[in-house]
Scaffold this active site. Structure first.
Site, PDB file in Angstrom:
ATOM      1  CE1 TYR A  66      -2.949  -3.128   0.450  1.00  0.00           C
ATOM      2  CE2 TYR A  66      -3.460  -2.438   2.680  1.00  0.00           C
ATOM      3  CZ  TYR A  66      -3.629  -3.320   1.636  1.00  0.00           C
ATOM      4  OH  TYR A  66      -4.476  -4.387   1.790  1.00  0.00           O
ATOM      5  CB  ILE A 244      -9.962  -4.197   8.093  1.00  0.00           C
ATOM      6  CG1 ILE A 244     -10.000  -5.296   7.003  1.00  0.00           C
ATOM      7  CG2 ILE A 244      -9.315  -4.742   9.358  1.00  0.00           C
ATOM      8  CD1 ILE A 244      -8.623  -5.717   6.508  1.00  0.00           C
ATOM      9  NE  ARG A 252     -18.978   7.693   3.550  1.00  0.00           N
ATOM     10  CZ  ARG A 252     -18.866   7.614   2.231  1.00  0.00           C
ATOM     11  NH1 ARG A 252     -17.716   7.206   1.695  1.00  0.00           N
ATOM     12  NH2 ARG A 252     -19.878   7.914   1.453  1.00  0.00           N
ATOM     13  CG  ASN A 256     -17.585   2.538   8.635  1.00  0.00           C
ATOM     14  OD1 ASN A 256     -18.766   2.690   8.295  1.00  0.00           O
ATOM     15  ND2 ASN A 256     -16.588   2.721   7.789  1.00  0.00           N
TER      16      ASN A 256
HETATM   17  P1  NDP Z   1     -14.324  -1.529   1.768  1.00  0.00           P
HETATM   18  O1  NDP Z   1     -15.378  -2.558   1.614  1.00  0.00           O
HETATM   19  O2  NDP Z   1     -13.777  -1.234   3.107  1.00  0.00           O
HETATM   20  O3  NDP Z   1     -14.910  -0.218   1.100  1.00  0.00           O
HETATM   21  C1  NDP Z   1     -14.200   0.980   1.069  1.00  0.00           C
HETATM   22  C2  NDP Z   1     -15.049   1.980   0.261  1.00  0.00           C
HETATM   23  O4  NDP Z   1     -16.287   2.206   0.943  1.00  0.00           O
HETATM   24  C3  NDP Z   1     -14.381   3.302   0.093  1.00  0.00           C
HETATM   25  O5  NDP Z   1     -14.711   3.786  -1.201  1.00  0.00           O
HETATM   26  C4  NDP Z   1     -15.020   4.181   1.169  1.00  0.00           C
HETATM   27  O6  NDP Z   1     -15.026   5.504   0.706  1.00  0.00           O
HETATM   28  C5  NDP Z   1     -16.408   3.584   1.273  1.00  0.00           C
HETATM   29  N1  NDP Z   1     -16.975   3.650   2.618  1.00  0.00           N
HETATM   30  C6  NDP Z   1     -16.370   3.401   3.797  1.00  0.00           C
HETATM   31  N2  NDP Z   1     -17.217   3.566   4.827  1.00  0.00           N
HETATM   32  C7  NDP Z   1     -18.401   3.923   4.287  1.00  0.00           C
HETATM   33  C8  NDP Z   1     -19.669   4.231   4.842  1.00  0.00           C
HETATM   34  N3  NDP Z   1     -19.871   4.228   6.155  1.00  0.00           N
HETATM   35  N4  NDP Z   1     -20.671   4.564   3.984  1.00  0.00           N
HETATM   36  C9  NDP Z   1     -20.467   4.581   2.654  1.00  0.00           C
HETATM   37  N5  NDP Z   1     -19.289   4.285   2.073  1.00  0.00           N
HETATM   38  C10 NDP Z   1     -18.266   3.959   2.885  1.00  0.00           C
HETATM   39  O7  NDP Z   1     -13.165  -1.928   0.740  1.00  0.00           O
HETATM   40  P2  NDP Z   1     -11.576  -2.044   0.725  1.00  0.00           P
HETATM   41  O8  NDP Z   1     -11.246  -2.789  -0.513  1.00  0.00           O
HETATM   42  O9  NDP Z   1     -10.921  -0.761   0.934  1.00  0.00           O
HETATM   43  O10 NDP Z   1     -11.246  -3.021   1.929  1.00  0.00           O
HETATM   44  C11 NDP Z   1     -10.993  -2.595   3.260  1.00  0.00           C
HETATM   45  C12 NDP Z   1      -9.585  -2.953   3.684  1.00  0.00           C
HETATM   46  O11 NDP Z   1      -9.328  -4.336   3.483  1.00  0.00           O
HETATM   47  C13 NDP Z   1      -8.479  -2.285   2.878  1.00  0.00           C
HETATM   48  O12 NDP Z   1      -8.295  -0.935   3.220  1.00  0.00           O
HETATM   49  C14 NDP Z   1      -7.307  -3.162   3.220  1.00  0.00           C
HETATM   50  O13 NDP Z   1      -6.803  -2.840   4.512  1.00  0.00           O
HETATM   51  C15 NDP Z   1      -7.950  -4.535   3.209  1.00  0.00           C
HETATM   52  N6  NDP Z   1      -7.805  -5.208   1.905  1.00  0.00           N
HETATM   53  C16 NDP Z   1      -6.996  -6.320   1.860  1.00  0.00           C
HETATM   54  C17 NDP Z   1      -6.792  -6.984   0.688  1.00  0.00           C
HETATM   55  C18 NDP Z   1      -5.930  -8.192   0.673  1.00  0.00           C
HETATM   56  O14 NDP Z   1      -5.580  -8.672  -0.419  1.00  0.00           O
HETATM   57  N7  NDP Z   1      -5.549  -8.722   1.819  1.00  0.00           N
HETATM   58  C19 NDP Z   1      -7.403  -6.533  -0.593  1.00  0.00           C
HETATM   59  C20 NDP Z   1      -8.276  -5.382  -0.436  1.00  0.00           C
HETATM   60  C21 NDP Z   1      -8.457  -4.764   0.775  1.00  0.00           C
HETATM   61  P3  NDP Z   1     -14.361   6.761   1.522  1.00  0.00           P
HETATM   62  O15 NDP Z   1     -12.945   6.448   1.809  1.00  0.00           O
HETATM   63  O16 NDP Z   1     -14.545   7.895   0.583  1.00  0.00           O
HETATM   64  O17 NDP Z   1     -15.188   6.898   2.759  1.00  0.00           O
END
Ligand code: NDP
Length: 294
Positions: A66, A244, A252, A256
């Site tokens: 990251y 996470i 948010r 959350n």
């Molecule tokens: P998420 O399912 O956590 O979704 C994140 C998205 O949702 C962002 O666009 C965020 O926007 C939005 N969001 C967050 N909270 C809210 C809310 N309360 N209401 C509406 N929208 C919301 O997806 P991720 O893919 O980011 O996964 C989370 C974490 O998992 C990653 O950050 C990482 O740490 C991990 N991960 C691990 C992977 C692996 O291969 N091990 C692969 C992918 C992720 P905004 O920021 O604008 O609020």
């Protein structure tokens, strides 16, 4: 009181009393809700993680891939929190797999984070085409045995990858961090994860936002005066998943975290589980082989 009513900056809850803890390894407790920082740009990571720690998060999920570990570490330092109050996870990049290179990569990650050791270190992907994940796991086993890391686990491991490390090592993975949200539930992978003695950690727990506007989620949100994101997170928490969710926005983060106080009915849980549709967002672990990112 509905969970949404607690999701404002004015009514911030900074204690962790309502967030469940899961023992992922002997003596290692992990808060069920953490902050993910995938796609948080390096120059924003410090601000985002400082906000999260101020708002009550005590569990941060990052990765070498990251490219924001330095900012995460700076935020932990700036927070003034005692080291043992913040649980930090990072991950081994695909390009660093192998016995010796895993140990080097772990030291580099600790250096960027400014920490003596991590609470949890994961193999990010099995990357089976490289044929190195068992060697990498042996390196993690050594790091755990000599106390260099508090716990170790895996991510994106399919049943056959879990079997391969079980055949080569006595150490069970503390977690398997996998893509998991209502439209992508991976039931066989979860069963194999639990059979391997690992906790289920859900990444992309909100389906990156795509799972928030489905009918059963919206219906439960109306009933409980909660937000759709809180409903989806409660669906995870009530099944024992660690989540996470990533957000860069303070409001948010609060929203959350407050999902911990929402309880869905058995019927609501079942309706949301009915959304399963094999809607994978991320890479397929059987073939995913990028070495520069993730
Ligand atoms: P998420 O399912 O956590 O979704 C994140 C998205 O949702 C962002 O666009 C965020 O926007 C939005 N969001 C967050 N909270 C809210 C809310 N309360 N209401 C509406 N929208 C919301 O997806 P991720 O893919 O980011 O996964 C989370 C974490 O998992 C990653 O950050 C990482 O740490 C991990 N991960 C691990 C992977 C692996 O291969 N091990 C692969 C992918 C992720 P905004 O920021 O604008 O609020």
């Amino acid at each position: 009181m509905g969970a949404q009513s607690k999701g404002t900056d004015e009514s911030v809850r900074t204690d962790q009393t309502e967030v469940g803890q899961i023992e992922i390894a002997p003596g290692v407790q992990l808060a069920q809700i953490g902050l993910g920082v995938f796609q948080v740009p390096p120059d924003e990571a410090q601000r985002v993680v400082e906000d999260a720690l101020e708002l009550g998060y005590r569990h941060i999920d990052t990765a070498a891939a990251y490219v924001n570990e330095t900012g995460v570490g700076a935020a932990i330092k700036a927070s003034g929190l005692a080291r043992e109050e913040v649980f930090v996870t990072s991950k081994l990049r695909n390009g660093d797999q192998g016995y010796d290179s895993t140990s080097r990569a772990y030291a580099d990650t600790c250096g960027r984070l400014g920490l003596d050791r991590l609470d949890l270190y994961l193999i990010h992907w099995p990357y089976p085409s490289a044929g190195l994940f068992v060697d990498s796991w042996r390196a993690l086993e050594k790091l755990a045995a000599d106390g260099s890391v508090r716990s170790v686990g895996v991510s994106n491991f399919l049943p056959e990858h879990l079997d391969a490390i079980a055949a080569a090592s006595e150490l069970r993975p503390a977690v398997n961090q996998v893509e998991l949200h209502p439209t992508f539930q991976q039931t066989p992978v979860l069963a194999a994860t639990r059979a391997a003695g690992a906790a289920v950690e859900a990444y992309s727990p909100l389906g990156q936002g795509a799972d928030l506007d489905s009918a059963p989620v919206l219906a439960a949100a109306r009933v409980h005066e909660a937000t759709p994101a809180q409903v989806v997170l409660a669906w995870h928490l009530q099944q024992g998943h660690i989540v996470i969710p990533k957000t860069a926005r303070r409001e948010r983060m609060v929203e959350n975290l407050a999902a911990a106080s929402l309880r869905l009915s058995e019927g609501e849980l079942a309706d949301i589980s009915g959304l399963d549709s094999e809607a994978r967002i991320g890479g397929d672990p059987a073939t995913f082989a990028l070495t520069q990112i993730r």
